[in-house]
Write a protein that holds these residues in place. Sequence first.
Motif, PDB file in Angstrom:
ATOM      1  N   PRO A 140      49.201   5.751 -47.286  1.00  0.00           N
ATOM      2  CA  PRO A 140      48.889   5.056 -47.441  1.00  0.00           C
ATOM      3  C   PRO A 140      48.601   4.565 -48.809  1.00  0.00           C
ATOM      4  N   SER A 141      47.982   5.286 -49.511  1.00  0.00           N
ATOM      5  CA  SER A 141      47.740   4.992 -50.720  1.00  0.00           C
ATOM      6  C   SER A 141      49.067   4.991 -52.371  1.00  0.00           C
ATOM      7  N   LEU A 142      49.832   4.552 -51.949  1.00  0.00           N
ATOM      8  CA  LEU A 142      50.651   4.785 -53.097  1.00  0.00           C
ATOM      9  C   LEU A 142      50.832   3.682 -53.737  1.00  0.00           C
ATOM     10  N   CYS A 143      51.678   3.283 -55.130  1.00  0.00           N
ATOM     11  CA  CYS A 143      51.229   1.529 -55.517  1.00  0.00           C
ATOM     12  C   CYS A 143      52.917   1.594 -55.841  1.00  0.00           C
ATOM     13  N   ILE A 144      53.080   0.546 -55.465  1.00  0.00           N
ATOM     14  CA  ILE A 144      54.329  -0.410 -55.429  1.00  0.00           C
ATOM     15  C   ILE A 144      54.340  -1.462 -56.407  1.00  0.00           C
ATOM     16  N   LEU A 145      56.146  -0.939 -57.593  1.00  0.00           N
ATOM     17  CA  LEU A 145      56.436  -1.754 -58.721  1.00  0.00           C
ATOM     18  C   LEU A 145      57.410  -2.481 -58.491  1.00  0.00           C
ATOM     19  N   LEU A 146      57.891  -3.727 -58.138  1.00  0.00           N
ATOM     20  CA  LEU A 146      58.662  -5.130 -57.874  1.00  0.00           C
ATOM     21  C   LEU A 146      58.237  -5.359 -59.022  1.00  0.00           C
ATOM     22  N   SER A 147      59.388  -5.916 -59.638  1.00  0.00           N
ATOM     23  CA  SER A 147      59.946  -6.400 -60.739  1.00  0.00           C
ATOM     24  C   SER A 147      61.092  -7.573 -59.811  1.00  0.00           C
ATOM     25  N   PHE A 148      60.970  -8.827 -60.027  1.00  0.00           N
ATOM     26  CA  PHE A 148      62.094  -9.429 -60.538  1.00  0.00           C
ATOM     27  C   PHE A 148      62.243 -11.021 -61.115  1.00  0.00           C
ATOM     28  N   ALA A 149      62.916 -11.153 -61.624  1.00  0.00           N
ATOM     29  CA  ALA A 149      63.411 -12.925 -62.027  1.00  0.00           C
ATOM     30  C   ALA A 149      63.660 -13.899 -60.828  1.00  0.00           C
ATOM     31  N   HIS A 150      63.377 -15.370 -60.811  1.00  0.00           N
ATOM     32  CA  HIS A 150      64.220 -16.366 -59.521  1.00  0.00           C
ATOM     33  C   HIS A 150      65.172 -16.583 -60.679  1.00  0.00           C
ATOM     34  N   ARG A 151      66.420 -16.279 -60.307  1.00  0.00           N
ATOM     35  CA  ARG A 151      67.700 -17.262 -60.226  1.00  0.00           C
ATOM     36  C   ARG A 151      68.209 -18.106 -59.537  1.00  0.00           C
ATOM     37  N   PRO A 152      67.168 -19.581 -59.350  1.00  0.00           N
ATOM     38  CA  PRO A 152      67.136 -20.184 -58.068  1.00  0.00           C
ATOM     39  C   PRO A 152      68.686 -20.676 -58.372  1.00  0.00           C
ATOM     40  N   ALA A 159      55.297  -9.567 -47.196  1.00  0.00           N
ATOM     41  CA  ALA A 159      54.623  -8.276 -47.309  1.00  0.00           C
ATOM     42  C   ALA A 159      53.503  -7.773 -47.091  1.00  0.00           C
ATOM     43  N   GLU A 160      52.707  -9.232 -47.504  1.00  0.00           N
ATOM     44  CA  GLU A 160      51.796  -9.240 -46.929  1.00  0.00           C
ATOM     45  C   GLU A 160      51.242  -9.439 -45.203  1.00  0.00           C
ATOM     46  N   SER A 161      51.968 -10.252 -45.279  1.00  0.00           N
ATOM     47  CA  SER A 161      51.371 -10.822 -43.343  1.00  0.00           C
ATOM     48  C   SER A 161      52.198 -10.089 -42.450  1.00  0.00           C
ATOM     49  N   VAL A 162      53.342  -9.460 -42.637  1.00  0.00           N
ATOM     50  CA  VAL A 162      53.466  -8.171 -41.353  1.00  0.00           C
ATOM     51  C   VAL A 162      53.518  -7.097 -41.729  1.00  0.00           C
ATOM     52  N   TYR A 163      53.173  -6.575 -43.725  1.00  0.00           N
ATOM     53  CA  TYR A 163      53.604  -5.096 -43.818  1.00  0.00           C
ATOM     54  C   TYR A 163      51.831  -4.875 -44.229  1.00  0.00           C
ATOM     55  N   HIS A 164      51.247  -5.534 -44.379  1.00  0.00           N
ATOM     56  CA  HIS A 164      49.484  -5.259 -44.903  1.00  0.00           C
ATOM     57  C   HIS A 164      49.454  -4.714 -46.363  1.00  0.00           C
ATOM     58  N   LEU A 195      52.131  -3.909 -55.092  1.00  0.00           N
ATOM     59  CA  LEU A 195      51.449  -4.027 -53.953  1.00  0.00           C
ATOM     60  C   LEU A 195      51.312  -2.675 -53.982  1.00  0.00           C
ATOM     61  N   HIS A 196      50.029  -2.860 -53.155  1.00  0.00           N
ATOM     62  CA  HIS A 196      49.288  -1.556 -52.572  1.00  0.00           C
ATOM     63  C   HIS A 196      48.918  -1.908 -50.880  1.00  0.00           C
ATOM     64  N   CYS A 197      49.459  -0.901 -50.052  1.00  0.00           N
ATOM     65  CA  CYS A 197      48.307  -1.329 -48.706  1.00  0.00           C
ATOM     66  C   CYS A 197      46.498  -1.523 -48.603  1.00  0.00           C
ATOM     67  N   VAL A 198      46.776  -2.528 -48.103  1.00  0.00           N
ATOM     68  CA  VAL A 198      45.756  -3.390 -48.288  1.00  0.00           C
ATOM     69  C   VAL A 198      44.541  -2.276 -47.360  1.00  0.00           C
ATOM     70  N   ASP A 199      44.682  -1.750 -46.884  1.00  0.00           N
ATOM     71  CA  ASP A 199      43.114  -0.594 -46.764  1.00  0.00           C
ATOM     72  C   ASP A 199      43.011  -0.168 -47.197  1.00  0.00           C
ATOM     73  N   ASN A 200      43.633  -0.255 -48.211  1.00  0.00           N
ATOM     74  CA  ASN A 200      43.504   1.201 -49.381  1.00  0.00           C
ATOM     75  C   ASN A 200      43.047   0.344 -51.018  1.00  0.00           C
ATOM     76  N   ILE A 201      43.056  -0.438 -51.181  1.00  0.00           N
ATOM     77  CA  ILE A 201      43.180  -1.394 -52.442  1.00  0.00           C
ATOM     78  C   ILE A 201      41.019  -1.032 -51.998  1.00  0.00           C
ATOM     79  N   LYS A 202      40.779  -0.642 -53.893  1.00  0.00           N
ATOM     80  CA  LYS A 202      39.062  -0.502 -54.192  1.00  0.00           C
ATOM     81  C   LYS A 202      39.438  -1.853 -55.121  1.00  0.00           C
TER      82      LYS A 202
END
Length: 192
Positions: free
Chosen positions: A124-136, A152-157, A185-192
């Motif tokens: 639960p303390s791992l870090c996720i790095l996510l990159s993207f470009a909007h390609r509308p 990610a926030e509402s369902v997976y915390h 992205l971080h698990c909400v319970d593990n953000i300091k």
Amino acid sequence: IWPGSLLMADYLCDNPLLCEQLKIIELGAGAALPSLVALSLGAGKVVITDYPASTILENIDNQLRSHGIDDSLTMVRGLEWGSPVEFSDDKYDLVLVAEPLWKDTYKLHKALLETINSCVLNNPSLCILLSFAHRPTDDHLPCHDMEFLELAESVYHLEYELLLSKYLPEVCGEESLIQVHLYKLHCVDNIK
């Protein structure tokens, strides 16, 4: 190589301690640039995944061989988003996801988050790095990309934070630029 991979690779180079001796998994690796950079920065082990098609996985293997990467430091595996990460008992410290959000993957947001969540459940303390470009396009708007972060926030915390945005060439060698974003992205319970 997509601009999101370039931005993530640059960020890792600017923050080498994010990789040093850590266990890392890259999801949807493509040419695996972030994984190659993580290995060059001293990652302890890197598992590189992409869609389980032999040509894709062979390309990743070829990249590793052409860069002289030690086989003991890597594992290349096919992984469909939505499946849990079960081929290794490693608890990952860092998940890398470069350029997964575009019109053809919109329907796979929940599946990608299920796979990310399988890593979070192991650490639960791992870090996720996510990159993207909007390609509308007419059928895919920037709000569709942001729905990924909201889900990610509402369902997976998983709380998210924009680390940086930068204009990069949309395609290598071309002059047109596109804004690329990098989120943590971080698990909400593990953000300091």
